[in-house]
Scaffold this motif. Structure first.
Motif, PDB file in Angstrom:
ATOM      1  N   ILE A 168       0.840  -1.197   0.000  1.00 34.76           N
ATOM      2  CA  ILE A 168       0.000   0.000   0.000  1.00 34.76           C
ATOM      3  C   ILE A 168       0.875   1.246   0.000  1.00 34.76           C
ATOM      4  CG2 ILE A 168      -1.747   1.275   1.307  1.00 34.76           C
ATOM      5  CD1 ILE A 168      -2.511  -1.534   2.488  1.00 34.76           C
ATOM      6  N   THR A 169       0.501   2.191  -0.853  1.00 34.60           N
ATOM      7  CA  THR A 169       1.212   3.468  -0.897  1.00 34.60           C
ATOM      8  C   THR A 169       0.267   4.587  -0.472  1.00 34.60           C
ATOM      9  OG1 THR A 169       0.603   3.972  -3.180  1.00 34.60           O
ATOM     10  CG2 THR A 169       2.614   2.641  -2.845  1.00 34.60           C
ATOM     11  N   LEU A 170       0.866   5.702  -0.076  1.00 37.40           N
ATOM     12  CA  LEU A 170       0.040   6.867   0.241  1.00 37.40           C
ATOM     13  C   LEU A 170      -0.723   7.333  -0.991  1.00 37.40           C
ATOM     14  CD1 LEU A 170       2.252   9.013   2.647  1.00 37.40           C
ATOM     15  CD2 LEU A 170       0.279   7.594   3.196  1.00 37.40           C
ATOM     16  N   LYS A 171      -0.127   7.152  -2.155  1.00 37.89           N
ATOM     17  CA  LYS A 171      -0.807   7.528  -3.407  1.00 37.89           C
ATOM     18  C   LYS A 171      -2.086   6.709  -3.580  1.00 37.89           C
ATOM     19  CE  LYS A 171      -0.138   8.040  -8.319  1.00 37.89           C
ATOM     20  NZ  LYS A 171       0.216   7.275  -9.467  1.00 37.89           N
ATOM     21  N   ASP A 172      -2.024   5.406  -3.275  1.00 36.24           N
ATOM     22  CA  ASP A 172      -3.223   4.552  -3.369  1.00 36.24           C
ATOM     23  C   ASP A 172      -4.332   5.072  -2.458  1.00 36.24           C
ATOM     24  OD1 ASP A 172      -1.787   2.771  -5.016  1.00 36.24           O
ATOM     25  OD2 ASP A 172      -1.217   1.510  -3.310  1.00 36.24           O
ATOM     26  N   ILE A 173      -3.966   5.356  -1.216  1.00 41.86           N
ATOM     27  CA  ILE A 173      -4.943   5.834  -0.231  1.00 41.86           C
ATOM     28  C   ILE A 173      -5.486   7.190  -0.660  1.00 41.86           C
ATOM     29  CG2 ILE A 173      -5.233   6.576   2.168  1.00 41.86           C
ATOM     30  CD1 ILE A 173      -3.002   4.465   2.848  1.00 41.86           C
ATOM     31  N   ALA A 174      -4.608   8.062  -1.138  1.00 39.36           N
ATOM     32  CA  ALA A 174      -5.018   9.396  -1.577  1.00 39.36           C
ATOM     33  C   ALA A 174      -6.018   9.326  -2.726  1.00 39.36           C
ATOM     34  CB  ALA A 174      -3.791  10.210  -1.979  1.00 39.36           C
TER      35      ALA A 174
END
Length: 186
Positions: free
Chosen positions: A31-37
């Motif tokens: 999981i990346t912050l980009k995915d969550i964003a």
């Protein structure tokens, strides 16, 4: 016409909900912050502004302190009924952290160790601290196992096919849970 601006609390909630879904369905390392964003409809830098890092966001998700306080907010003689009532109901909107996150990633991951440690200290020990008599830690683990099993069956496995109303389940199951809470022998 543009959509109304979200408040900081609304944005924070969206991020936490999106992170909860991500961490509950995929291993932490993927999981990346980009995915969550993207899921939350915000930018990754905004997540950093609110939470600092992926690790700090995860830490917030696996902090069970307020959930434990809410779950155990009843006098001991009524605690079994309260717990069964809570675990029988459908998941509430305020709970982005579902049961999935409790078993989401591999045993070797540091994130899983933190999750298990927090759950053990904040929930199981929190319940054990309320109990009296022998084997309080064991009884707390067994109570929470009963509740997780109940929730898993009614919320996931059976969903709309589950027999009995919530009130019937509480009337039948809460006395069993209460016996463990009270330390009664079988």
């Amino acid at each position: 016409m543009t959509a109304p601006k979200r408040t900081a609390d609304e944005t924070r909630t969206l991020i936490v909900e999106s992170a909860g879904k991500a961490f509950a369905t995929r291993p932490y390392r993927e999981i990346t912050l980009k995915d969550i964003a993207e899921d939350a409809g915000v930018s990754a830098p905004l997540i950093i502004k609110y939470f600092g890092s992926k690790e700090q966001l995860f830490d917030e998700l696996v902090d069970f302190t307020s959930a434990a306080e809410m779950m155990f907010d009843a006098p001991l003689p009524k605690l079994g009924e309260r717990l069964v009532t809570l675990f029988t109901r459908p998941l509430e909107e305020y709970r982005p952290l579902s049961m999935n996150i409790l078993s989401m990633s591999g045993a070797g991951e540091e994130s899983s160790a933190k999750l298990r440690d927090n759950y053990s200290r904040q929930v199981i020990d929190g319940l054990a601290d309320r109990l009296t008599g022998p084997d309080v830690r064991l009884r707390a683990e067994l109570v929470l196992s009963m509740l997780m099993g109940l929730a898993l069956m009614r919320r996931r496995m059976m969903q709309n096919q589950a027999a009995g109303s919530s009130a019937e389940v509480v009337a039948t199951y809460a006395p069993l849970v209460q016996r463990l809470l009270d330390g009664a022998t079988v």
